[in-house]
Design an enzyme around this catalytic site. Structure first.
Site, PDB file in Angstrom:
ATOM      1  N   TYR A  80     -22.941 -19.340  -5.833  1.00 41.06           N
ATOM      2  CA  TYR A  80     -23.315 -18.806  -4.523  1.00 41.06           C
ATOM      3  C   TYR A  80     -23.945 -19.904  -3.671  1.00 41.06           C
ATOM      4  O   TYR A  80     -23.597 -20.077  -2.503  1.00 41.06           O
ATOM      5  CB  TYR A  80     -24.278 -17.632  -4.695  1.00 41.06           C
ATOM      6  CG  TYR A  80     -24.749 -17.019  -3.390  1.00 41.06           C
ATOM      7  CD1 TYR A  80     -23.891 -16.224  -2.646  1.00 41.06           C
ATOM      8  CD2 TYR A  80     -26.041 -17.241  -2.920  1.00 41.06           C
ATOM      9  CE1 TYR A  80     -24.312 -15.662  -1.445  1.00 41.06           C
ATOM     10  CE2 TYR A  80     -26.472 -16.682  -1.728  1.00 41.06           C
ATOM     11  CZ  TYR A  80     -25.605 -15.892  -0.995  1.00 41.06           C
ATOM     12  OH  TYR A  80     -26.024 -15.341   0.190  1.00 41.06           O
ATOM     13  N   SER A  92     -27.365 -19.065   3.862  1.00 41.84           N
ATOM     14  CA  SER A  92     -28.463 -18.609   3.007  1.00 41.84           C
ATOM     15  C   SER A  92     -29.425 -19.769   2.762  1.00 41.84           C
ATOM     16  O   SER A  92     -29.017 -20.945   2.769  1.00 41.84           O
ATOM     17  CB  SER A  92     -27.920 -18.103   1.669  1.00 41.84           C
ATOM     18  OG  SER A  92     -28.959 -17.928   0.723  1.00 41.84           O
TER      19      SER A  92
END
Length: 250
Positions: A158, A145
């Site tokens: 995350y 990501s």
């Protein structure tokens, strides 16, 4: 060196029942790869992806496993080995997100994200890479990501898992390079998937305006990059974190 045609090669995509994973499965199916669609709970969704892949006349199977369990991953390996479908290409796509202030994060939430996003990738890679080493060919592609590169407020854990994935990618690429196995990561920016469903239309529009190309990515655009990295002719690309993000992060 790889002596197989694309139609003889198998790709295993973890977390392939929806979103980016589903798009990746269809992209490989369109090129004739044999497809293994991994899922945990979304049985019918995985079957829908399988039907879409079958429309391309590819050989397709679905397989269930909890990637936090070494035992279940070993069973998955044994089943694929029996079927002659050990992957030449492994796409570590399975992952979960978390949104909230770090001060509010519960220990079990931390453990869950680390378990799925990092431990799962580690266990799957460790289990399947020896077969790639034996054949002196393989492609490992980790779906990371943009937040693993830049970090995101209210997505600290995350971001941590995706940053760890990026470091894992760079280090393992050096370890496996002599064996003809490449390891890369694709770190997308904002993608139009259910993972962003927490955003209301106004928030999505505001976010899109921050991106130079003015929109979210489509999952097919991420899948195209993953597919490129999996090709035999991409063998000189390894240890890279490539971020398709519309110019959002450079």
């Amino acid at each position: 060196m790889n002596s197989k045609s694309l139609q003889e090669m198998t790709v295993l995509i973890t977390g392939a029942s929806r979103g980016i994973g589903a798009a990746i499965a269809e992209r490989f199916a369109s090129a004739g790869f044999r497809i293994v669609i991994h899922y945990l709970n979304s049985h019918e969704a995985a079957n829908e992806v399988a039907r879409a892949c079958l429309a391309h006349h590819s050989e397709v199977m679905t397989i269930r496993a909890d990637l936090r369990s070494k035992e279940q991953i070993v069973r998955m390996y044994e089943k694929l080995e029996q079927l002659g479908m050990l992957p030449d290409v492994l796409v570590n796509n399975a992952g979960i997100a978390h949104f909230g202030l770090l001060q509010d994060v519960k220990e079990e939430e931390w453990d869950e994200l680390i378990g799925v996003n990092l431990k799962g990738m580690f266990l799957v890679t460790q289990t399947f890479m020896p077969a790639m080493i034996r054949q002196q060919y393989g492609r490992i592609i980790n779906v990371s990501s943009i937040w693993g590169l830049s970090g995101a407020s209210c997505e600290v854990i995350y971001s941590t898992t995706k940053g760890g994935m990026n470091a894992f990618t760079k280090a393992l690429a050096k370890e496996l390079a002599p064996s003809g196995v490449t390891v890369n990561a694709v770190a997308p920016g904002a993608v139009d998937t259910s993972m962003n469903s927490r955003l209301d239309p106004q928030e999505k529009e505001a976010l899109a305006q921050e991106i130079p190309v003015g929109r979210f990515a489509h999952p097919d655009e991420i899948a195209a990059l993953v597919y490129f990295l999996a090709l035999p002719e991409s063998g000189y690309i390894t240890g890279q974190i490539i971020s398709p993000n519309g110019g959002w992060h450079t």
